[in-house]
Design an enzyme around this catalytic site. Structure first.
Site, PDB file in Angstrom:
ATOM      1  CB  CYS A 196      -0.964   0.079   1.175  1.00 12.77           C
ATOM      2  SG  CYS A 196      -2.200  -1.197   1.184  1.00 12.77           S
ATOM      3  NE  ARG A 235       4.760   1.734   0.130  1.00 16.89           N
ATOM      4  CZ  ARG A 235       5.741   1.510   1.006  1.00 16.89           C
ATOM      5  NH1 ARG A 235       6.983   1.773   0.664  1.00 16.89           N
ATOM      6  NH2 ARG A 235       5.496   1.039   2.193  1.00 16.89           N
ATOM      7  CD1 TRP A 272       0.044  -6.492  -2.774  1.00 23.14           C
ATOM      8  CD2 TRP A 272      -0.454  -6.927  -0.643  1.00 23.14           C
ATOM      9  NE1 TRP A 272       0.333  -7.813  -2.537  1.00 23.14           N
ATOM     10  CE2 TRP A 272       0.033  -8.112  -1.229  1.00 23.14           C
ATOM     11  CE3 TRP A 272      -0.845  -6.970   0.697  1.00 23.14           C
ATOM     12  CZ2 TRP A 272       0.161  -9.310  -0.539  1.00 23.14           C
ATOM     13  CZ3 TRP A 272      -0.728  -8.169   1.398  1.00 23.14           C
ATOM     14  CH2 TRP A 272      -0.222  -9.326   0.778  1.00 23.14           C
ATOM     15  CG  ASN A 305       1.033   0.543   4.365  1.00 26.63           C
ATOM     16  OD1 ASN A 305       0.729  -0.635   4.220  1.00 26.63           O
ATOM     17  ND2 ASN A 305       2.286   0.966   4.413  1.00 26.63           N
ATOM     18  N   GLY A 306      -1.432  -1.052   6.331  1.00 22.35           N
ATOM     19  CA  GLY A 306      -1.210  -1.867   7.524  1.00 22.35           C
ATOM     20  C   GLY A 306      -2.413  -2.754   7.781  1.00 22.35           C
ATOM     21  CD  GLU A 348      16.732 -14.064  -6.106  1.00 18.96           C
ATOM     22  OE1 GLU A 348      16.080 -14.505  -5.147  1.00 18.96           O
ATOM     23  OE2 GLU A 348      16.478 -12.977  -6.644  1.00 18.96           O
ATOM     24  CE  LYS A 361      13.697 -12.065  -8.655  1.00 16.09           C
ATOM     25  NZ  LYS A 361      14.212 -11.957  -7.358  1.00 16.09           N
ATOM     26  CD  GLU A 414       9.913 -12.425  -7.386  1.00 10.68           C
ATOM     27  OE1 GLU A 414       9.291 -12.154  -6.355  1.00 10.68           O
ATOM     28  OE2 GLU A 414      11.125 -12.192  -7.513  1.00 10.68           O
ATOM     29  CG  HIS A 447      17.321 -37.727  -1.953  1.00 10.71           C
ATOM     30  ND1 HIS A 447      17.526 -39.051  -1.647  1.00 10.71           N
ATOM     31  CD2 HIS A 447      18.547 -37.147  -1.966  1.00 10.71           C
ATOM     32  CE1 HIS A 447      18.810 -39.259  -1.451  1.00 10.71           C
ATOM     33  NE2 HIS A 447      19.457 -38.122  -1.652  1.00 10.71           N
ATOM     34  CE  LYS A 493      11.663  -3.648  -4.777  1.00 11.79           C
ATOM     35  NZ  LYS A 493      12.326  -4.840  -5.307  1.00 11.79           N
TER      36      LYS A 493
HETATM   37  C1  G6P Z   1       8.701  -8.820  -0.989  1.00 14.55           C
HETATM   38  C2  G6P Z   1       9.341  -8.436  -2.317  1.00 14.55           C
HETATM   39  C3  G6P Z   1      10.633  -9.220  -2.523  1.00 14.55           C
HETATM   40  C4  G6P Z   1      11.563  -9.035  -1.337  1.00 14.55           C
HETATM   41  C5  G6P Z   1      10.884  -9.371  -0.010  1.00 14.55           C
HETATM   42  C6  G6P Z   1      11.737  -8.943   1.176  1.00 14.55           C
HETATM   43  O1  G6P Z   1       8.232 -10.116  -1.044  1.00 14.55           O
HETATM   44  O2  G6P Z   1       8.443  -8.674  -3.381  1.00 14.55           O
HETATM   45  O3  G6P Z   1      11.269  -8.790  -3.707  1.00 14.55           O
HETATM   46  O4  G6P Z   1      12.693  -9.836  -1.498  1.00 14.55           O
HETATM   47  O5  G6P Z   1       9.641  -8.677   0.097  1.00 14.55           O
HETATM   48  O6  G6P Z   1      11.851  -7.553   1.160  1.00 14.55           O
HETATM   49  P1  G6P Z   1      13.011  -6.710   1.796  1.00 14.55           P
HETATM   50  O7  G6P Z   1      12.676  -5.298   1.443  1.00 14.55           O
HETATM   51  O8  G6P Z   1      12.952  -6.961   3.276  1.00 14.55           O
HETATM   52  O9  G6P Z   1      14.290  -7.156   1.200  1.00 14.55           O
END
Ligand code: G6P
Length: 614
Positions: free
Chosen positions: A2, A27, A75, A101-102, A487, A491, A494, A510, A609
């Site tokens: 948000c 956000r 969000w 936001n929250g 990772e 990627k 997501e 396994h 984000k």
């Molecule tokens: C969200 C974002 C990710 C990020 C994660 C942790 O899920 O979409 O890209 O890695 O939060 O965020 P931070 O700001 O704590 O690295």
């Protein structure tokens, strides 16, 4: 998670709010809305992106005049993304508007009490409960809006950053925060509130970062007052932001994600600036040096993070154990905080976060501090909550990361972890002079090597064409490159919505091997010098089951290039630093696949984000 922006000044507020919402859209982007106060309090809300809101306002020919306004990009937590659940929410009498936001955790209890008092609710959100509560408390006590907001927040359990506009007080903007970020911007005869500085920086670089339980009242005449929930005045320093507006733009790239991938030679270099000199043989981090006495005696390192930052932390575990010889553990912040972890004063806790606002990471830091550990932050956003809460830390200096899928923050975090491990290993006498110098030299030339990988973008795009229609994908790696496999898989899933799993290569037999057939792309990171033969065997196992192998290999590789269906060559480096290179083709591969599948790479569905709720 948000985005909030608000304005009070002399200009027409609506265009500024819309511009701010576009900056904050990363956000949250399932719906958005604005409230503008002139003679009337006008509220417009729409499901979808900020553009959908703007089109709606234009179509309705909505009255957007007014010099006080606020906007929100959502969000969803409570209530599905639709027009009615979008913010701002209004009080029953339509005179108070609120954005939030929250999460208001005790909203159900409050809501029931308000329903008994005759309040009717139009949305499914927790936020609407708060604006009705403010109305009720104001009416009952005949209070000013500031006092009503403050007293209502005393009854709230949960996280919030809010802004309130009251039709009866057209010269006043009120904001408050607890656990969710809120920044106050002070311009010339104009004032801003924002979830972060991005909607503010165009107009002023003077800001105050509000603290938990702060309530700010901003008056059009330039006075502002910050009090806590008990109405005690708190004083805050005005800070000057060092952020350039160009950093918030795409700079000629089609997407923020692509721009951020291409920035990595520069951002990795920036993360190391003034912190390493291979010729002179040193690596130092200012944040650590002041506390080295305590840090070097630590009996254990605990790394805590979420998401991509957690993958960086896993690489940190390999680095600290190998180079500094300190037992290291990696924790999901969300799990750590809800068990009863054993932490002592001998622990060195490192929290990693790009945004510096992730709610679970913040709570885990508080717990570690309570138990007496020394907590260090590796954070990107300057002035963020985690940066302020930790005992010491190092900024990664990657600049704003706007694409929701983290790229440049990951490599800068790994670069800082490498520097920390080298510094600590050297101080503790656990790394030989030769190895130390070799790693310093290798680290310094990483940016040029990343550049060489980026030059292969077209080749990586051609591989993306071959596998873009897959429904599943497997990513395999060993040692330092196991976290890179995780990772790479993250990627892909997501941003392209292809189901992908990262696995330690040897563990494939396994379980995941059961999934392999002629339709399954298997991305193998095969650059490790130490376990090369083992990786070759793992690739044979995949090939024997007709899987499609995409191998990331070193340029001098002679064996795997013959076995793989596709390969990407990357420059050779010291094994502990290999993640800084091997992740780059995986970022590009996901980017191209997502684009070819018609996905929104910068704003993938359901994600945000910065996750400021638990
Ligand atoms: C969200 C974002 C990710 C990020 C994660 C942790 O899920 O979409 O890209 O890695 O939060 O965020 P931070 O700001 O704590 O690295």
């Amino acid at each position: 998670m948000c985005g909030i922006v608000a304005y009070l000044g002399k200009k027409q507020a609506y265009p500024l709010i819309v511009d701010g919402l576009r900056k904050l859209e990363y956000r949250g982007y399932d719906s958005s809305g604005v409230a503008v106060l002139d003679e009337n309090l006008s509220v417009f809300k729409k499901k979808g992106k900020v553009n959908d809101l703007v089109n709606f306002v234009n179509k309705e020919n909505g009255d957007t005049s007014g010099t006080i306004a606020m906007g929100h990009t959502r969000w969803a937590t409570h209530g599905e993304p639709n027009d009615k659940n979008a913010h701002p929410h209004l009080s029953g009498n339509g005179e108070i508007a609120l954005i939030h936001n929250g999460i208001i955790e005790n909203y159900a209890t409050l809501k029931n009490a308000l329903i008994d008092l005759g309040h009717e609710f139009k949305s499914d959100t927790d936020t609407e409960v708060l604006v009705h509560l403010i109305e009720e408390i104001q009416k009952k006590g005949n209070l000013s809006i500031e006092d009503a907001v403050r007293k209502s927040l005393e009854k709230v359990v949960g996280a919030y950053a809010i802004v309130v506009i009251d039709k009866k007080s057209p010269d006043i903007l009120i904001g408050a925060r607890n656990s969710s970020p809120l920044v106050f911007g002070l311009g010339d005869d104009e004032f801003f509130l924002g979830s972060d500085a991005s909607p503010i920086i165009k107009y002023t670089n003077k800001v105050i970062y509000l603290e938990d339980e702060d309530v700010i009242t901003i008056n059009r005449n330039g006075d502002y007052k910050i009090v806590n929930l008990q109405n005690k005045t708190s004083t805050h320093q005005i800070k000057e932001l060092d952020l350039k507006i160009e950093e918030l733009e795409k700079g000629g790239f089609d997407h923020f994600m692509l721009k951020e991938i291409y920035q990595q030679p520069a951002t990795i270099e920036q993360s190391m600036r003034g912190r390493i000199n291979a010729a002179e043989g040193w690596a130092i981090l200012g944040g650590m040096s002041k506390h080295m006495n305590r840090i070097s005696k630590s009996k254990r390192i605990i790394l805590m993070a979420c998401g991509t930052s957690w993958h960086s932390a896993l690489i940190g575990e390999y680095l600290f154990e190998e180079i500094a010889r300190i037992p290291t553990e990696v924790e999901y912040a969300s799990e750590f905080r809800y068990r009863n972890p054993i932490i002592t004063e001998d622990d060195f806790v490192i929290a990693l976060s790009q945004s510096g606002e992730t709610a679970d990471t913040l709570a885990a830091i508080e717990l570690a501090k309570e138990k007496g550990a020394f907590v260090y932050g590796i954070v990107n956003v300057v002035g963020s909550s985690i940066a302020r809460l930790t005992d010491a830390g190092s900024y990664i200096h990657a600049g704003p990361e706007i694409g929701v899928a983290s790229t440049k923050a990951f490599t800068s975090q790994v670069s800082i972890l490498s520097l920390m491990a080298l510094y600590l290993g050297h101080e503790r006498g656990k790394i030989s002079g030769g190895d130390y110098r070799e790693l310093l030299t290798a680290l310094e030339v990483i940016p040029q090597k990343v550049e060489e990988i980026l030059d292969q973008n077209d080749h990586i795009k051609s591989i993306a064409t071959e596998i873009k229609n897959a429904s599943n994908a497997l990513y395999l790696g060993r040692g330092y490159n196991f976290p890179v496999a995780l990772e790479g898989a993250l990627k892909l899933k997501e941003i392209s919505y292809i189901h992908a799993e990262g696995y330690p290569a040897a563990e494939m037999k396994h379980g995941p091997i059961a999934l392999i057939d002629m339709y399954m792309p298997v991305v193998v990171i095969a650059t490790n010098q130490s376990a090369y033969e083992k990786i070759v065997s793992n690739i044979q196992e995949v090939k024997a089951r007709k899987g499609i192998v995409i191998a990331i290999i070193n340029e001098d590789d002679t064996i795997i290039r013959e076995m793989a269906d596709f390969f990407v060559e990357i420059p050779t480096t010291a094994e502990p630093l290999s993640p800084l290179l091997s992740v780059i083709p995986l970022q590009l591969l996901s980017y191209h696949i997502a684009l070819m599948r018609g996905c929104n790479v910068d704003q993938p569905r359901n994600l945000a984000k910065s996750v400021t709720v638990e």
